[in-house]
Design an enzyme around this catalytic site. Structure first.
Site, mmCIF file in Angstrom:
data_model
loop_
_atom_site.group_PDB
_atom_site.id
_atom_site.type_symbol
_atom_site.label_atom_id
_atom_site.label_comp_id
_atom_site.label_asym_id
_atom_site.label_seq_id
_atom_site.Cartn_x
_atom_site.Cartn_y
_atom_site.Cartn_z
ATOM 1 C CG ASP A 168 -26.133 31.495 -24.583
ATOM 2 O OD1 ASP A 168 -26.679 31.234 -23.397
ATOM 3 O OD2 ASP A 168 -24.978 31.524 -24.621
ATOM 4 C CD GLU A 398 -21.449 24.371 -25.436
ATOM 5 O OE1 GLU A 398 -20.976 23.946 -26.260
ATOM 6 O OE2 GLU A 398 -21.626 25.262 -24.820
#
Ligand code: GLC
Length: 429
Positions: A168, A398
């Site tokens: 992202d 994550e």
């Protein structure tokens, strides 16, 4: 039993429990709270985790994902099967007008690679009904990429939103995002920063531009032709390009098994085009493949983890391979944990912030697999060993600091658990 294998047994159990807990019935959320819906490439990786203990559930993950495919072939990046107020931007912001509701953009096409893998583990029978049912849908999604996301007709993949790349806030997108005006974006409430430390997340200014790009697509009714032609954000992503090339090879294997000669020809032509096209991404100064801006044609000139996917894609001359290995070896000397998402020393490198430095286990898995296939076993083992050490040290986060191994972002993360089960657990070594 050694204490290590005991510890691994415990981690195996934890990983399976994470997948079970994040299972919403037919699909898995990446992390409850932070990401409460079905994400495209997360689900493909998650299926590999399920495949280690529940093959039926593994197939189902992809079947549910493909149930959200658009009529034009696109597989959306998020499927909103159920409402959840805790996430922004939710279905009303995207306004896809589809059932199930979804985002209006896609994500890296790993699905065909995973389907081939499941099919092989399931016996590689050409009559396999679940593979046969998914095959035309995968083909439609690949054709969607070829039709709408190859503006240079050279087999590379264009992204029209940074979220499509799955990486992202990579520094590769900074210049392209700087052209996106957020002036008309209405005020909104971010939700991600109420779930995790803001130091791990993109900045507010970046987020406003991400939303501006959604408003841009929505205003064009998500027409793939208009979005592709007019988006202020248009980049060739080295990550999506390499993943697509690999996915075409895997889809070709399925087409051959099904004796679908026309598609075999189509994919072979496509693969040859991409193999040649990839040189447009080669950066001789850095000795790696880099993303490239389509609006001004400039190379990102940044070494990211995606720069090392050429082996996974099966491309590159011997001279390019030597340079890539040299660069990776230099990274291996500079940080204790491979592969940082951005090389330390690059502008805006930050070991904790999302895709500007942290290690992501899914990228590690793809890079290591490519290296294995190129018989570069030592580096492949180093990467797998680092991934394993990160989980042993910190748990199923994550992403992780390449410097300290600290876990960042969300914990109990589905694809991290899946990569442990699929690639790193003692049983698979
Ligand atoms: C973030 C990641 C993306 C992932 C999603 C869900 O947006 O950058 O790659 O798919 O989270 O885990």
């Amino acid at each position: 039993m050694t204490s290590m294998s005991h510890a691994h047994r415990h981690l195996d159990d934890t990983a399976r429990n994470i997948l079970r807990r994040n299972d919403r019935g037919g699909y898995t959320v990446p992390r409850p709270g932070l990401y409460p819906f079905q994400w495209n490439w997360d689900s493909a990786f998650v299926a590999l985790g399920f495949a280690t203990f529940d093959m039926d559930r593994a197939w189902q993950e992809l079947e549910t994902l493909l149930s959200g495919q658009w009529a034009d072939g696109m597989i959306p990046h998020i499927l909103f099967h159920r409402d959840d107020e805790g996430y922004f931007p939710g279905p009303d912001v995207w306004a896809s007008g589809t059932r199930p509701r979804s985002s209006g953009i896609t994500q890296p096409p790993v699905a065909a690679t995973v389907v081939r893998e499941l099919w092989q583990r399931d016996g590689a029978d050409p009559a396999h009904p679940r593979m046969r049912a998914l095959y035309p849908k995968l083909l439609a999604s690949h054709r969607w990429f070829h039709r709408y996301r190859d503006p240079l007709h050279n087999g590379l993949v264009m992204a029209v939103h940074n979220w499509e790349t799955g990486r992202d806030n990579s520094a590769e997108w900074d210049a392209a995002l700087a052209r996106v005006s957020a002036r008309d974006v209405r005020p909104f409430q971010r939700r991600d920063t109420s779930h995790v430390d803001i130091a791990f997340r993109p900045t507010q200014a970046e987020y406003e531009r991400y939303v501006a790009l959604i408003e841009f697509g929505r205003a064009r009714g998500w027409d793939p032709v208009r979005v592709a032609a007019e988006s202020p954000f248009r980049v060739v992503d080295v990550g999506m390009t390499m993943i697509m090339l690999r996915a075409n090879r895997d889809l070709l294997a399925l087409a051959r098994a099904l004796d679908d000669q026309q598609v075999v020809q189509e994919l072979r032509t496509r693969i040859a085009l991409s193999e040649q096209g990839c040189d447009w991404l080669w950066n001789e100064d850095l000795g790696v493949h880099c993303s490239r801006d389509l609006v001004d044609g400039r190379p990102a000139a940044l070494v990211t983890s995606a720069s090392f996917l050429g082996f996974f894609a099966g491309i590159g001359s011997p001279a390019q391979h030597a340079r890539l290995l040299e660069r990776l070896a230099a990274l291996a000397d500079s940080v204790p944990y491979l592969v940082p998402s951005l090389a330390p020393g690059s502008r805006t490198y930050d070991p904790l912030r999302y895709w500007r430095g942290p290690v992501w286990l899914v990228m590690n898995a793809l890079i290591a697999r490519g290296l294995d296939e190129a018989a570069e076993t030592a580096l492949a083992n180093r990467i797998r060993g680092d991934s394993r050490a990160l989980v042993e040290r910190s748990g199923f986060w994550e992403h992780f600091s390449p410097e300290t191994g600290q876990g960042c972002g969300g914990d109990q993360f589905s694809w991290t658990a899946a990569m442990w089960l699929n690639d790193l657990t003692s049983a698979s070594t």
